[in-house]
Design a protein around this motif. Structure first.
Motif, short mmCIF file in Angstrom:
data_model
loop_
_atom_site.label_atom_id
_atom_site.label_comp_id
_atom_site.label_asym_id
_atom_site.label_seq_id
_atom_site.Cartn_x
_atom_site.Cartn_y
_atom_site.Cartn_z
N ILE A 99 0.86 -1.20 0.00
CA ILE A 99 0.00 0.00 0.00
C ILE A 99 0.89 1.24 0.00
N GLY A 100 0.65 2.13 -0.94
CA GLY A 100 1.50 3.32 -1.05
C GLY A 100 2.81 2.92 -1.68
N ALA A 101 2.71 2.25 -2.82
CA ALA A 101 3.89 1.62 -3.44
C ALA A 101 4.73 2.61 -4.25
N GLY A 102 4.21 3.82 -4.51
CA GLY A 102 4.94 4.75 -5.37
C GLY A 102 5.17 4.14 -6.74
N SER A 103 6.44 4.04 -7.15
CA SER A 103 6.73 3.49 -8.47
C SER A 103 6.72 1.96 -8.48
N GLY A 104 6.59 1.36 -7.30
CA GLY A 104 6.53 -0.12 -7.23
C GLY A 104 7.91 -0.75 -7.33
N GLN A 105 8.96 0.02 -7.01
CA GLN A 105 10.32 -0.48 -7.16
C GLN A 105 10.60 -1.72 -6.29
N ALA A 106 10.03 -1.75 -5.09
CA ALA A 106 10.28 -2.90 -4.19
C ALA A 106 9.78 -4.19 -4.84
N ILE A 107 8.62 -4.10 -5.49
CA ILE A 107 8.06 -5.30 -6.15
C ILE A 107 8.92 -5.67 -7.37
N LEU A 108 9.37 -4.65 -8.11
CA LEU A 108 10.24 -4.94 -9.26
C LEU A 108 11.52 -5.62 -8.81
N ASP A 109 12.11 -5.15 -7.69
CA ASP A 109 13.35 -5.77 -7.18
C ASP A 109 13.09 -7.23 -6.79
N ALA A 132 1.98 -10.12 -6.66
CA ALA A 132 2.16 -8.86 -5.94
C ALA A 132 1.29 -7.75 -6.52
N VAL A 133 0.70 -6.96 -5.62
CA VAL A 133 -0.15 -5.85 -6.04
C VAL A 133 0.41 -4.57 -5.44
N ALA A 134 0.72 -3.60 -6.31
CA ALA A 134 1.16 -2.28 -5.86
C ALA A 134 -0.05 -1.36 -5.87
N MET A 135 -0.18 -0.53 -4.82
CA MET A 135 -1.31 0.42 -4.78
C MET A 135 -0.77 1.81 -4.49
N SER A 136 -1.25 2.78 -5.28
CA SER A 136 -0.81 4.17 -5.08
C SER A 136 -1.95 5.09 -5.50
N ILE A 137 -2.16 6.17 -4.78
CA ILE A 137 -3.23 7.09 -5.17
C ILE A 137 -2.94 7.61 -6.58
N GLU A 138 -1.71 8.08 -6.77
CA GLU A 138 -1.34 8.61 -8.09
C GLU A 138 -0.54 7.55 -8.84
N ASP A 139 -0.60 7.62 -10.15
CA ASP A 139 0.07 6.62 -10.98
C ASP A 139 1.55 7.00 -11.15
N ARG A 140 2.44 6.25 -10.51
CA ARG A 140 3.88 6.53 -10.64
C ARG A 140 4.60 5.39 -11.35
N ARG A 141 3.86 4.68 -12.19
CA ARG A 141 4.50 3.60 -12.94
C ARG A 141 5.54 4.15 -13.90
N THR A 142 6.65 3.44 -13.98
CA THR A 142 7.73 3.82 -14.88
C THR A 142 7.70 2.89 -16.10
N ASP A 143 8.53 3.20 -17.10
CA ASP A 143 8.64 2.30 -18.26
C ASP A 143 9.07 0.91 -17.80
N LYS A 144 9.96 0.91 -16.78
CA LYS A 144 10.47 -0.37 -16.27
C LYS A 144 9.31 -1.22 -15.74
N TRP A 145 8.39 -0.56 -15.02
CA TRP A 145 7.23 -1.31 -14.50
C TRP A 145 6.41 -1.87 -15.66
N GLN A 146 6.15 -1.01 -16.66
CA GLN A 146 5.30 -1.44 -17.79
C GLN A 146 5.93 -2.64 -18.49
#
Ligand SMILES: C[S@@+](CC[C@H](N)C(=O)[O-])C[C@H]1O[C@@H](n2cnc3c(N)ncnc32)[C@H](O)[C@@H]1O
Length: 304
Positions: A99-109, A132-146
């Protein structure tokens, strides 16, 4: 025109002004009242608007303290000690919500191939990687996430955005064995008890929530709760300070363990909550004060 005009709007303005005045007077008298449930004072509304700007900020406008790209190794440093082993003990059909994952970097790692990020502990056991599910109010997905998401498929990593945790129904998100929150909703929410109740509702029995909260009255702290800066402050009905962990420990069906880090800068409470049965009930909190920031300053009153 006098103070109270004859229009409905005039009456409403005057009534709001009077309500603000009464609450301020009662608070000055130390009577410890909160804002009536349906009434948000204009000053708090302004702070909510400022906080919203922080969430929506992009590029150079992102305040330097608003960090959204912590990796898994940061999570291991900041969360209670059992987190990595707990994650590693799960299998490929189990689920992790950040919850509050931001860019989701922890899940990517966590999902990175073994040779990448090699020196880091990956917390992946022999049972295969959890969904794994990342949740963030605002969308901070990066190209790496996509790219990762496209490669792995939606059932392995998902990114939920556009609303707060409490606005998701259990059917939308499902159940989880592990929920994490590193300077996410637990540190930012304006409705702490509903946030916690939602977390516990989404956990399976024996599932665990791992989080951190900074500048609070620490469970292991010897100081007077009314001394020192508290970014998240809890008070009882009489206005007396209550430790965050004491409040958490009133929750039914939850086993709470707090690790106080009084020598950290800022001093922090690391919190692990295991759900042990389904009849969860959380002591309600009412927001008294909110000051936008990273994280915001908040004062809550516990309801009797
Ligand atoms: C400071 S960032 C932390 C990001 C990440 N955990 C990290 O450490 O890099 C705060 C995150 O919490 C999210 N957030 C705040 N309140 C939330 C809530 N009630 N529900 C879901 N996400 C929330 C924000 O949208 C943002 O993604």
């Amino acid at each position: 025109m006098g103070l109270v005009g004859s229009s409905g709007k005039g009456w409403k303005t005057a009534a709001t002004g009077l309500a603000v005045l009464i609450v301020i007077v009662l608070q000055v008298l130390g009577l410890g009242v909160g804002w009536p449930q349906e009434f948000t004072p204009p000053q708090i509304d302004e702070e909510f608007a400022k906080q919203e700007k922080i969430y929506r900020s992009q590029d150079a406008d992102v305040p330097s303290g608003y960090v959204t790209n912590r990796g898994l190794s940061d999570y291991l440093d900041l969360l209670p000690s059992g987190f990595c082993d707990a994650l590693g003990s799960l299998g490929s059909s189990d689920r992790w919500l950040d919850i509050g994952a931001g860019s989701g970097q922890a899940i990517l790692d966590y999902y990175a191939p073994e040779d990448v990020a090699a020196p880091d502990k990956k917390c992946a056991g022999a049972g295969g990687k959890v969904r794994a599910v990342a949740m963030s109010i605002e969308d901070r997905r990066t190209d790496k996430w996509q790219q990762h998401a496209a490669r792995l498929g939606d059932d392995r990593i998902r990114y939920l955005t556009g609303k707060r945790l409490r606005h998701y129904s259990p059917e939308e998100v499902g159940k989880f064995q592990i929920i994490t929150d590193v300077y996410g909703g637990f540190s930012y929410t304006e409705d702490l008890s509903v946030f916690l109740e939602t977390v516990l509702r989404l956990l399976d029995i024996n599932g665990a929530f791992y989080t951190i909260v900074q500048n609070v009255h620490l469970e292991g702290g010897k100081d007077d709760p009314s001394n020192g800066y508290q970014q998240t402050e809890l008070v009882d009905a009489g206005g007396h300070g209550v430790k965050v962990c004491s409040w958490l420990k009133k929750t039914t069906c939850a086993k709470v363990v707090c690790e106080s880090k009084s020598d950290w800068d800022p001093p922090s409470e690391l919190i692990n909550i295991r759900k042990v049965c389904s009849d969860v009930s959380v002591t309600r909190t009412k927001l008294l004060h909110y000051h936008a920031g990273n994280p915001p300053g908040r004062r809550f009153q516990l309801e009797p």
